[in-house]
Write a protein that holds these residues in place. Structure first.
Motif, PDB file in Angstrom:
ATOM      1  N   GLU A   2       0.822  -1.214   0.000  1.00  0.00           N
ATOM      2  CA  GLU A   2       0.000   0.000   0.000  1.00  0.00           C
ATOM      3  C   GLU A   2       0.853   1.260   0.000  1.00  0.00           C
ATOM      4  OE1 GLU A   2      -2.747  -0.175   3.229  1.00  0.00           O
ATOM      5  OE2 GLU A   2      -3.571  -2.110   2.595  1.00  0.00           O
ATOM      6  N   GLY A   3       2.177   1.070   0.081  1.00  0.00           N
ATOM      7  CA  GLY A   3       3.070   2.222  -0.002  1.00  0.00           C
ATOM      8  C   GLY A   3       3.504   2.788   1.332  1.00  0.00           C
ATOM      9  N   LEU A   4       3.311   2.056   2.423  1.00  0.00           N
ATOM     10  CA  LEU A   4       3.696   2.561   3.737  1.00  0.00           C
ATOM     11  C   LEU A   4       5.189   2.356   3.987  1.00  0.00           C
ATOM     12  CD1 LEU A   4       0.588   2.446   4.027  1.00  0.00           C
ATOM     13  CD2 LEU A   4       0.947   1.810   6.430  1.00  0.00           C
ATOM     14  N   SER A   5       5.801   3.295   4.676  1.00  0.00           N
ATOM     15  CA  SER A   5       7.201   3.179   5.086  1.00  0.00           C
ATOM     16  C   SER A   5       7.267   2.312   6.336  1.00  0.00           C
ATOM     17  CB  SER A   5       7.783   4.561   5.401  1.00  0.00           C
ATOM     18  OG  SER A   5       7.126   5.115   6.546  1.00  0.00           O
ATOM     19  N   ASN A   6       8.482   1.930   6.760  1.00  0.00           N
ATOM     20  CA  ASN A   6       8.628   1.143   7.981  1.00  0.00           C
ATOM     21  C   ASN A   6       8.060   1.878   9.184  1.00  0.00           C
ATOM     22  OD1 ASN A   6       9.859  -0.931   6.610  1.00  0.00           O
ATOM     23  ND2 ASN A   6      11.943  -0.348   7.162  1.00  0.00           N
ATOM     24  N   GLU A   7       8.277   3.191   9.226  1.00  0.00           N
ATOM     25  CA  GLU A   7       7.774   3.984  10.347  1.00  0.00           C
ATOM     26  C   GLU A   7       6.248   3.988  10.354  1.00  0.00           C
ATOM     27  OE1 GLU A   7      10.173   4.885   8.282  1.00  0.00           O
ATOM     28  OE2 GLU A   7      11.861   4.745   9.700  1.00  0.00           O
ATOM     29  N   GLU A   8       5.641   4.104   9.181  1.00  0.00           N
ATOM     30  CA  GLU A   8       4.172   4.098   9.096  1.00  0.00           C
ATOM     31  C   GLU A   8       3.609   2.727   9.435  1.00  0.00           C
ATOM     32  OE1 GLU A   8       3.411   7.506   5.671  1.00  0.00           O
ATOM     33  OE2 GLU A   8       4.023   5.486   5.073  1.00  0.00           O
ATOM     34  N   ILE A   9       4.319   1.665   9.014  1.00  0.00           N
ATOM     35  CA  ILE A   9       3.891   0.307   9.361  1.00  0.00           C
ATOM     36  C   ILE A   9       3.959   0.116  10.870  1.00  0.00           C
ATOM     37  CG2 ILE A   9       4.507  -2.143   9.201  1.00  0.00           C
ATOM     38  CD1 ILE A   9       5.452  -1.571   6.332  1.00  0.00           C
ATOM     39  N   ALA A  10       5.043   0.594  11.487  1.00  0.00           N
ATOM     40  CA  ALA A  10       5.201   0.471  12.938  1.00  0.00           C
ATOM     41  C   ALA A  10       4.065   1.175  13.663  1.00  0.00           C
ATOM     42  CB  ALA A  10       6.550   1.068  13.354  1.00  0.00           C
ATOM     43  N   GLU A  11       3.708   2.355  13.180  1.00  0.00           N
ATOM     44  CA  GLU A  11       2.619   3.109  13.812  1.00  0.00           C
ATOM     45  C   GLU A  11       1.291   2.390  13.644  1.00  0.00           C
ATOM     46  OE1 GLU A  11       0.598   7.577  13.551  1.00  0.00           O
ATOM     47  OE2 GLU A  11       2.477   7.128  12.503  1.00  0.00           O
ATOM     48  N   ARG A  12       1.053   1.837  12.459  1.00  0.00           N
ATOM     49  CA  ARG A  12      -0.206   1.134  12.183  1.00  0.00           C
ATOM     50  C   ARG A  12      -0.349  -0.116  13.056  1.00  0.00           C
ATOM     51  NH1 ARG A  12      -3.291   0.517   7.339  1.00  0.00           N
ATOM     52  NH2 ARG A  12      -2.498   2.576   6.775  1.00  0.00           N
TER      53      ARG A  12
END
Length: 221
Positions: A168-178
């Motif tokens: 979906e285009g998420l970065s590692n930081e965005e994945i961690a937050e999700r």
């Protein structure tokens, strides 16, 4: 020292890139190629860390050259960055499917080119979340509904979840937050998923997420 090969049929483009990269203390331009056949030969002879590869070249285009290099087990350590005139060049997705680690537009800022070479040499994919999202839109416009892939059976539920978020285009930081985990944990999940699926890098993981049906373009039910 990061070894780089420049593959472009325009001499002035190669000269500009060479001057810029040669000025860096940790980068060495070890060879040049004016067409795809020369690029493949240079990859086999010089074993560079990174090849900056133009798509439109005579004799053998950059797309075919990328496939040849990435399918050669002896060149497993060679990373390819595709050079395009437009960010969503019609062949970019095919290049990523063929094993390229990312792409750059030719008029990119010098500091971005240098960063790109270093990032790809370190094993990262040159595919920012924003570029990934644009690529997804392009893919969605031409994709057919894929069949479920048995390759995903090797993944844990969490790894599937992480792969879908990468798609979906998420970065590692965005994945961690999700997922409410640390960025280091997210990065570990991404790395393990790539290893299990034999993906060279994050770019190929995005491709696999769509081709396997794990992630579907918005227009598919």
């Amino acid at each position: 020292m990061i070894k780089v090969v420049l593959a472009d049929d325009q001499v002035l483009v190669r000269a500009g890139f060479r001057a810029l990269l040669a000025a860096q203390p940790d980068i060495e331009v070890v060879g040049e190629a004016g067409d795809g056949e020369e690029a493949v030969a240079a990859a086999r002879r010089l074993r560079p860390d990174v090849i900056l590869m133009d798509i439109r070249m005579p004799r053998l285009d950059g797309l075919a050259a990328t496939r040849r290099i990435c399918s050669d087990e002896r060149l497993d350590g060679v990373r390819i960055v595709i050079l395009t005139t437009f960010e969503l060049d019609e062949y970019v997705f095919e290049a990523l499917r063929g094993g390229a680690s990312g792409f750059l537009v030719k008029d990119t800022e010098p500091v971005e080119l240098i960063h790109a070479v270093r990032a790809v040499a370190a094993g990262d994919a040159l595919l920012s979340p924003s570029v990934t999202r644009r690529l997804i839109v392009e893919f969605a416009a031409r994709a057919k509904e894929p069949a479920p892939s048995p390759r995903l059976n090797a993944l844990t539920d969490r790894e599937r979840e992480v792969m879908a978020l990468v798609g979906e285009g998420l970065s590692n930081e965005e994945i961690a937050e999700r997922l409410v985990v640390s960025p280091a944990t997210a990065k570990t999940h991404v790395s393990r998923t790539m290893v299990k699926l034999g993906a060279r890098d994050r770019a190929q993981l995005v491709v696999l997420a769509y081709e396997s049906g794990l992630v579907k373009p918005g227009w598919l039910p």
